[in-house]
Design a protein around this motif. Sequence first.
Motif, PDB file in Angstrom:
ATOM      1  N   PRO A  76     106.806  79.835 -35.429  1.00 47.01           N
ATOM      2  CA  PRO A  76     107.381  78.734 -36.031  1.00 47.01           C
ATOM      3  C   PRO A  76     108.965  79.041 -36.344  1.00 47.01           C
ATOM      4  CG  PRO A  76     105.963  79.744 -37.885  1.00 47.01           C
ATOM      5  CD  PRO A  76     105.936  80.574 -36.600  1.00 47.01           C
ATOM      6  N   LEU A  77     109.599  79.073 -35.219  1.00 47.86           N
ATOM      7  CA  LEU A  77     111.228  79.096 -35.029  1.00 47.86           C
ATOM      8  C   LEU A  77     112.013  77.986 -35.437  1.00 47.86           C
ATOM      9  CD1 LEU A  77     111.345  81.706 -32.284  1.00 47.86           C
ATOM     10  CD2 LEU A  77     111.242  82.502 -34.737  1.00 47.86           C
ATOM     11  N   MET A  78     112.953  78.125 -36.123  1.00 50.37           N
ATOM     12  CA  MET A  78     114.067  76.869 -36.424  1.00 50.37           C
ATOM     13  C   MET A  78     115.254  77.071 -35.839  1.00 50.37           C
ATOM     14  SD  MET A  78     112.967  77.212 -40.673  1.00 50.37           S
ATOM     15  CE  MET A  78     112.187  75.882 -41.099  1.00 50.37           C
ATOM     16  N   GLY A  79     115.426  78.399 -35.065  1.00 47.65           N
ATOM     17  CA  GLY A  79     116.533  78.406 -34.228  1.00 47.65           C
ATOM     18  C   GLY A  79     116.589  79.562 -33.346  1.00 47.65           C
ATOM     19  N   VAL A  80     116.939  79.739 -32.097  1.00 54.44           N
ATOM     20  CA  VAL A  80     116.998  80.779 -31.407  1.00 54.44           C
ATOM     21  C   VAL A  80     118.122  80.686 -30.612  1.00 54.44           C
ATOM     22  CG1 VAL A  80     116.067  82.138 -29.456  1.00 54.44           C
ATOM     23  CG2 VAL A  80     114.332  81.001 -31.013  1.00 54.44           C
ATOM     24  N   ALA A 118     113.869  81.527 -39.162  1.00 56.99           N
ATOM     25  CA  ALA A 118     112.456  80.917 -39.175  1.00 56.99           C
ATOM     26  C   ALA A 118     112.323  80.960 -40.783  1.00 56.99           C
ATOM     27  CB  ALA A 118     111.473  81.857 -38.879  1.00 56.99           C
ATOM     28  N   SER A 119     111.271  80.309 -41.225  1.00 55.67           N
ATOM     29  CA  SER A 119     111.239  80.235 -42.959  1.00 55.67           C
ATOM     30  C   SER A 119     110.896  81.681 -43.221  1.00 55.67           C
ATOM     31  CB  SER A 119     110.232  79.463 -43.129  1.00 55.67           C
ATOM     32  OG  SER A 119     110.373  77.908 -42.666  1.00 55.67           O
ATOM     33  N   HIS A 120     110.149  82.398 -42.716  1.00 54.23           N
ATOM     34  CA  HIS A 120     109.781  83.729 -43.135  1.00 54.23           C
ATOM     35  C   HIS A 120     110.235  84.887 -42.265  1.00 54.23           C
ATOM     36  CE1 HIS A 120     107.535  81.722 -46.097  1.00 54.23           C
ATOM     37  NE2 HIS A 120     107.147  80.810 -44.971  1.00 54.23           N
TER      38      HIS A 120
END
Length: 156
Positions: free
Chosen positions: A73-77, A99-101
Amino acid sequence: MTVRIQREPFDAAAEAKAITAGRTDIGAVVTFTGICRGSDDGQPVAALTLEHYPGMAEAEIERHVAEAERRWPLMGVTVVHRFGRMVPGDDIVLVVTAASHRGDAFAAAEFLMDWLKTRAPFWKKEERPGEAGWVAARDSDDDAATRWESAPDPTK
């Protein structure tokens, strides 16, 4: 997702900051910068020249980034890969995952680097004192990438 292939140097801190700008939901950012070494297997390296197949290289990297985004569950790459001649100390490649974690960010960054090292269409020529030659693939790099083929998919 940001994927760039460029000749000019990149700013790793600025790239990481761009992913988090205005975001409060990101809890972890992992950055990896690959750097041109001055020696390989105990032998001096004067320079490294990277060549790529324009269009194909970007598409292949984007495909692997999409796979990382599917697995975690990535939020940016962001992936930035340089081409051209580099001397020891020059940055070659940057992978930034958010990511969140932290576990997801670390795993995705490692996955992407393993695949970039073995599957991205780049060719490396090393210059050593008195000689130059194309770098062959290493079994250890292939083994690192192969482990992801049998690794459990965290989305399942």
